[in-house]
Design a protein around this motif. Sequence first.
Motif, PDB file in Angstrom:
ATOM      1  N   LYS A   1       0.831  -1.212   0.000  1.00  0.00           N
ATOM      2  CA  LYS A   1       0.000   0.000   0.000  1.00  0.00           C
ATOM      3  C   LYS A   1       0.863   1.259   0.000  1.00  0.00           C
ATOM      4  CE  LYS A   1      -3.789  -2.352   0.333  1.00  0.00           C
ATOM      5  NZ  LYS A   1      -4.129  -2.941  -0.925  1.00  0.00           N
ATOM      6  N   ALA A   2       2.132   1.090   0.370  1.00  0.00           N
ATOM      7  CA  ALA A   2       3.085   2.206   0.374  1.00  0.00           C
ATOM      8  C   ALA A   2       4.478   1.634   0.098  1.00  0.00           C
ATOM      9  CB  ALA A   2       3.074   2.936   1.706  1.00  0.00           C
TER      10      ALA A   2
ATOM     11  N   ASP B   1       0.538   7.920  -5.582  1.00  0.00           N
ATOM     12  CA  ASP B   1      -0.159   9.127  -5.176  1.00  0.00           C
ATOM     13  C   ASP B   1       0.809  10.301  -5.279  1.00  0.00           C
ATOM     14  OD1 ASP B   1      -2.360  10.543  -4.255  1.00  0.00           O
ATOM     15  OD2 ASP B   1      -1.771  10.321  -2.146  1.00  0.00           O
TER      16      ASP B   1
ATOM     17  N   LYS C   1       2.428   6.572  -1.383  1.00  0.00           N
ATOM     18  CA  LYS C   1       1.279   5.674  -1.295  1.00  0.00           C
ATOM     19  C   LYS C   1       1.052   5.085  -2.686  1.00  0.00           C
ATOM     20  CE  LYS C   1      -1.098   7.783   2.548  1.00  0.00           C
ATOM     21  NZ  LYS C   1      -2.286   8.471   3.019  1.00  0.00           N
TER      22      LYS C   1
ATOM     23  N   LYS D   1      -1.353   3.726  -5.391  1.00  0.00           N
ATOM     24  CA  LYS D   1      -2.768   3.753  -5.770  1.00  0.00           C
ATOM     25  C   LYS D   1      -3.158   2.474  -6.505  1.00  0.00           C
ATOM     26  CE  LYS D   1      -4.301   7.857  -7.287  1.00  0.00           C
ATOM     27  NZ  LYS D   1      -4.292   9.112  -8.072  1.00  0.00           N
TER      28      LYS D   1
END
Length: 187
Positions: free
Chosen positions: A41-42, A84, A68, A70
């Motif tokens: 997710k990151a 992101d 992050k 996406k």
Amino acid sequence: MSTPSLSELIEIGVVQDAQGLQGQIKVRPHSSDPVALLSSKAIWLSLIPRRQEGVATSLEQASLTLYKVKQAKMHSGTVLVTLDGVTDRDEAEALKGARILVGRDVFPKTEGDSYYWVDLIGCETINLQGEKLGEVIDIADNGAHGIISIGDAQTKTVKQLVPFVKEVLQSVDLPNKLITLDWQPDW
């Protein structure tokens, strides 16, 4: 979130290029099954500063930036990642060559007697006769199979390259950081 040191992170790929006009990056994963990259997710991106006045910079001087994720999906042997804050091709191209790193906790849990190669680094190796062979310094894939680099972890001196195949690998005891090999010290 505080910035971790490079020693706390695991490199899982490299930004190869920009993809399209919307800021996607094309990542060359270090694994043939980049499950950690696809599920993150990151991610941390590390850009090593350019050489200044002919002096090479160290990895510790590399900048780490958290992004992050996406979206991440496989595409022709690479992974396309949408980050992101990266919204156009110019921003994506500026990341070309960046190393992609994640914490070890991002990797999915292993089942049964399976493990990640990164977990083997630092394990002591012995042979069937109980003789110490050295410590696992690195593991690489040569296409046919993996190769374990065994030697002195302090000096990073490689003493032996051992095929990572079931005929040689007898057991892996991760809790005790011990690998038993069917191998001799003078081979």
